[in-house]
Design a protein around this motif. Structure first.
Motif, PDB file in Angstrom:
ATOM      1  N   LYS A  92       0.826  -1.199   0.000  1.00  0.00           N
ATOM      2  CA  LYS A  92       0.000   0.000   0.000  1.00  0.00           C
ATOM      3  C   LYS A  92       0.867   1.259   0.000  1.00  0.00           C
ATOM      4  N   ASN A  93       0.352   2.288  -0.651  1.00  0.00           N
ATOM      5  CA  ASN A  93       0.949   3.628  -0.614  1.00  0.00           C
ATOM      6  C   ASN A  93       2.316   3.718  -1.281  1.00  0.00           C
ATOM      7  N   GLY A  94       2.567   2.898  -2.272  1.00  0.00           N
ATOM      8  CA  GLY A  94       3.791   3.012  -3.057  1.00  0.00           C
ATOM      9  C   GLY A  94       3.440   3.136  -4.530  1.00  0.00           C
ATOM     10  N   LYS A  95       4.377   3.626  -5.313  1.00  0.00           N
ATOM     11  CA  LYS A  95       4.124   3.738  -6.748  1.00  0.00           C
ATOM     12  C   LYS A  95       4.037   2.344  -7.369  1.00  0.00           C
ATOM     13  N   VAL A  96       3.122   2.201  -8.359  1.00  0.00           N
ATOM     14  CA  VAL A  96       2.825   0.888  -8.929  1.00  0.00           C
ATOM     15  C   VAL A  96       2.876   0.936 -10.457  1.00  0.00           C
ATOM     16  N   LEU A  97       3.589  -0.023 -11.045  1.00  0.00           N
ATOM     17  CA  LEU A  97       3.529  -0.283 -12.483  1.00  0.00           C
ATOM     18  C   LEU A  97       3.043  -1.717 -12.654  1.00  0.00           C
ATOM     19  N   GLY A  98       1.853  -1.880 -13.191  1.00  0.00           N
ATOM     20  CA  GLY A  98       1.303  -3.210 -13.439  1.00  0.00           C
ATOM     21  C   GLY A  98       1.237  -3.481 -14.933  1.00  0.00           C
ATOM     22  N   VAL A  99       1.998  -4.475 -15.402  1.00  0.00           N
ATOM     23  CA  VAL A  99       2.006  -4.841 -16.823  1.00  0.00           C
ATOM     24  C   VAL A  99       1.646  -6.321 -16.894  1.00  0.00           C
ATOM     25  N   PHE A 100       0.435  -6.614 -17.332  1.00  0.00           N
ATOM     26  CA  PHE A 100      -0.130  -7.944 -17.141  1.00  0.00           C
ATOM     27  C   PHE A 100      -0.222  -8.795 -18.409  1.00  0.00           C
ATOM     28  N   SER A 101       0.317  -8.294 -19.521  1.00  0.00           N
ATOM     29  CA  SER A 101       0.317  -9.111 -20.744  1.00  0.00           C
ATOM     30  C   SER A 101       1.212  -8.461 -21.778  1.00  0.00           C
ATOM     31  N   SER A 102       1.602  -9.249 -22.774  1.00  0.00           N
ATOM     32  CA  SER A 102       2.197  -8.677 -23.977  1.00  0.00           C
ATOM     33  C   SER A 102       1.060  -8.166 -24.843  1.00  0.00           C
ATOM     34  N   GLY A 103       1.303  -7.058 -25.536  1.00  0.00           N
ATOM     35  CA  GLY A 103       0.223  -6.466 -26.304  1.00  0.00           C
ATOM     36  C   GLY A 103      -0.865  -5.972 -25.370  1.00  0.00           C
ATOM     37  N   ALA A 104      -2.063  -5.813 -25.927  1.00  0.00           N
ATOM     38  CA  ALA A 104      -3.190  -5.348 -25.109  1.00  0.00           C
ATOM     39  C   ALA A 104      -3.625  -6.431 -24.127  1.00  0.00           C
ATOM     40  N   LEU A 105      -4.341  -6.027 -23.105  1.00  0.00           N
ATOM     41  CA  LEU A 105      -4.943  -7.008 -22.207  1.00  0.00           C
ATOM     42  C   LEU A 105      -5.905  -7.888 -23.000  1.00  0.00           C
ATOM     43  N   PRO A 106      -6.098  -9.128 -22.598  1.00  0.00           N
ATOM     44  CA  PRO A 106      -6.945 -10.036 -23.387  1.00  0.00           C
ATOM     45  C   PRO A 106      -8.412  -9.631 -23.364  1.00  0.00           C
ATOM     46  N   TYR A 107      -9.135 -10.057 -24.393  1.00  0.00           N
ATOM     47  CA  TYR A 107     -10.588  -9.910 -24.367  1.00  0.00           C
ATOM     48  C   TYR A 107     -11.143 -10.687 -23.165  1.00  0.00           C
ATOM     49  N   THR A 108     -12.164 -10.131 -22.545  1.00  0.00           N
ATOM     50  CA  THR A 108     -12.763 -10.760 -21.368  1.00  0.00           C
ATOM     51  C   THR A 108     -13.299 -12.144 -21.679  1.00  0.00           C
ATOM     52  N   VAL A 109     -13.934 -12.320 -22.836  1.00  0.00           N
ATOM     53  CA  VAL A 109     -14.493 -13.631 -23.179  1.00  0.00           C
ATOM     54  C   VAL A 109     -13.376 -14.666 -23.320  1.00  0.00           C
ATOM     55  N   ASP A 110     -12.207 -14.251 -23.783  1.00  0.00           N
ATOM     56  CA  ASP A 110     -11.078 -15.182 -23.887  1.00  0.00           C
ATOM     57  C   ASP A 110     -10.488 -15.473 -22.513  1.00  0.00           C
ATOM     58  N   ARG A 111     -10.358 -14.429 -21.671  1.00  0.00           N
ATOM     59  CA  ARG A 111      -9.843 -14.652 -20.316  1.00  0.00           C
ATOM     60  C   ARG A 111     -10.746 -15.620 -19.561  1.00  0.00           C
ATOM     61  N   ASN A 112     -12.051 -15.486 -19.771  1.00  0.00           N
ATOM     62  CA  ASN A 112     -12.989 -16.344 -19.052  1.00  0.00           C
ATOM     63  C   ASN A 112     -12.877 -17.808 -19.450  1.00  0.00           C
ATOM     64  N   ASN A 113     -12.420 -18.079 -20.679  1.00  0.00           N
ATOM     65  CA  ASN A 113     -12.474 -19.447 -21.206  1.00  0.00           C
ATOM     66  C   ASN A 113     -11.125 -20.059 -21.552  1.00  0.00           C
ATOM     67  N   LEU A 114     -10.041 -19.286 -21.435  1.00  0.00           N
ATOM     68  CA  LEU A 114      -8.703 -19.805 -21.724  1.00  0.00           C
ATOM     69  C   LEU A 114      -7.860 -19.716 -20.456  1.00  0.00           C
ATOM     70  N   SER A 115      -7.453 -20.873 -19.941  1.00  0.00           N
ATOM     71  CA  SER A 115      -6.786 -20.909 -18.638  1.00  0.00           C
ATOM     72  C   SER A 115      -5.482 -20.120 -18.616  1.00  0.00           C
ATOM     73  N   ASP A 116      -4.758 -20.056 -19.742  1.00  0.00           N
ATOM     74  CA  ASP A 116      -3.469 -19.370 -19.738  1.00  0.00           C
ATOM     75  C   ASP A 116      -3.605 -17.846 -19.701  1.00  0.00           C
ATOM     76  N   LEU A 117      -4.836 -17.331 -19.802  1.00  0.00           N
ATOM     77  CA  LEU A 117      -5.054 -15.884 -19.733  1.00  0.00           C
ATOM     78  C   LEU A 117      -5.605 -15.438 -18.387  1.00  0.00           C
ATOM     79  N   GLN A 118      -5.894 -16.389 -17.521  1.00  0.00           N
ATOM     80  CA  GLN A 118      -6.585 -16.056 -16.280  1.00  0.00           C
ATOM     81  C   GLN A 118      -5.675 -15.493 -15.197  1.00  0.00           C
ATOM     82  N   GLY A 119      -4.379 -15.344 -15.505  1.00  0.00           N
ATOM     83  CA  GLY A 119      -3.461 -14.712 -14.570  1.00  0.00           C
ATOM     84  C   GLY A 119      -3.509 -13.204 -14.616  1.00  0.00           C
ATOM     85  N   SER A 120      -4.165 -12.653 -15.639  1.00  0.00           N
ATOM     86  CA  SER A 120      -4.269 -11.195 -15.732  1.00  0.00           C
ATOM     87  C   SER A 120      -5.543 -10.736 -15.031  1.00  0.00           C
ATOM     88  N   PRO A 121      -5.491  -9.597 -14.329  1.00  0.00           N
ATOM     89  CA  PRO A 121      -6.659  -9.117 -13.577  1.00  0.00           C
ATOM     90  C   PRO A 121      -7.726  -8.535 -14.490  1.00  0.00           C
TER      91      PRO A 121
END
Length: 315
Positions: free
Chosen positions: A72-101
């Motif tokens: 808490k209370n520190g500067k944050v850089l969150g980079v959760f994928s290469s390219g854009a973040l995945p489509y939600t429908v793909d994250r929901n159904n592809l296990s290898d994408l479910q590590g991204s928030p």
């Protein structure tokens, strides 16, 4: 766009430079995709931009677990994928994408980081994949990412309602492709068939290879969409991969996938029509909640929202 909200650049394609320009701004929280612009193994100049952020005191987050455990209370850089973040429908159904928030999880984490700042905070959240889905005439991807944005809005409004001192403005930068349900006797049941689509059209079409035979492409479309292609439709799609059909272009279609050809096939089954694959000139909704909402007029130019924000925050 988040980059345009913070950075001035002559080119939207200058992502490696923009990644470094963010560091110069000293922003408290940044989250999204784009690992290739920070990672020395992927940058052409081999510069370790992650390390530059760490030297400036940033926590670097790479997974949903990292986000949950962020200090808490520190500067944050969150980079959760290469390219854009995945489509939600793909994250929901592809296990290898479910590590991204999700967008809601990132918004909630950003608020937690900044809510106790003595000078308040400004947070910009974009559901950017809604735009990409509209460009691709991809109704399933669009709906799921619009719902993901709605969940992020709830996260923000829940905080603002409890806080009582936060102004929330919800809008978009433009219309896009104007999807609509075409009336007909079976329009409801046809529209409901979209719930059978397991993945984005980008994932479905990327998975088709030039060595597919007709039966393979028909089986794949049925597996992913529960749509039975005719032989003619199957051959038409295959022709794009064999180079017999002209490739489709578009701002976010760098792989030249046959988005329109596929959405035209889907339209026969889901009754969703599109006017184009490009931005439209419609008026768009803008809504406000919280102190300062009375400053929002019935109609406002998008460029005037900046002045409204300054006035509401008394800057």
């Amino acid at each position: 766009m988040p980059a345009g909200f913070c950075i001035n650049s002559e080119s939207r394609n200058a992502e490696p430079e923009i990644a470094e320009m963010y560091l110069e701004q000293g922003l408290d929280v940044m989250m999204g995709g784009g690992d290739e612009f920070f990672n020395p193994e992927k940058r052409t100049d081999r510069k370790d931009v992650y390390n530059s952020y760490k030297q400036k005191g940033y926590q670097v987050l790479k997974t949903k677990t990292d986000l949950k455990n962020a200090k808490k209370n520190g500067k944050v850089l969150g980079v959760f994928s290469s390219g854009a973040l995945p489509y939600t429908v793909d994250r929901n159904n592809l296990s290898d994408l479910q590590g991204s928030p999700t967008l809601a999880e990132m918004a909630g984490a950003a608020i937690e980081q900044m809510k106790d700042h003595s000078e308040g905070f400004v947070l910009q959240v974009e559901g950017g994949k809604v735009d990409w889905a509209a460009h691709a005439n991809d109704i399933s991807a669009l709906i799921h990412d619009q719902l993901a944005f709605d969940e992020a809005v709830k996260t923000v409004l829940d905080f603002a309602e409890k806080d009582g001192e936060t102004l929330v403005i919800i809008t978009t930068d433009h219309g896009n492709a104007n999807p609509g349900t075409i009336y007909g006797p079976d329009s409801t049941s046809k529209f409901n068939s979209i719930s059978n689509y397991k993945y984005s059209n980008e994932y479905v079409l990327n998975s088709i290879k030039s060595d597919f035979n007709l039966q393979q492409i028909k089986d794949w479309i049925y597996e992913t969409n529960k749509i039975r292609l005719s032989d003619e439709e199957g051959k038409h799609l295959l022709d794009f991969y064999l180079g017999l059909e002209k490739h489709e272009s578009g701002l976010y279609n760098y792989k030249k996938l046959p988005y329109k050809a596929f959405s035209d096939i889907q339209q026969k089954h889901n009754n969703v029509g599109w006017i184009s694959m490009d931005h439209s000139g419609d008026y768009v909704e803008v809504a406000a909640f919280g102190p300062g909402k009375e400053l929002l007029p019935s109609f406002v130019k998008n460029t005037d929202l900046h002045q409204l924000l300054l006035k509401a925050s008394k800057i």
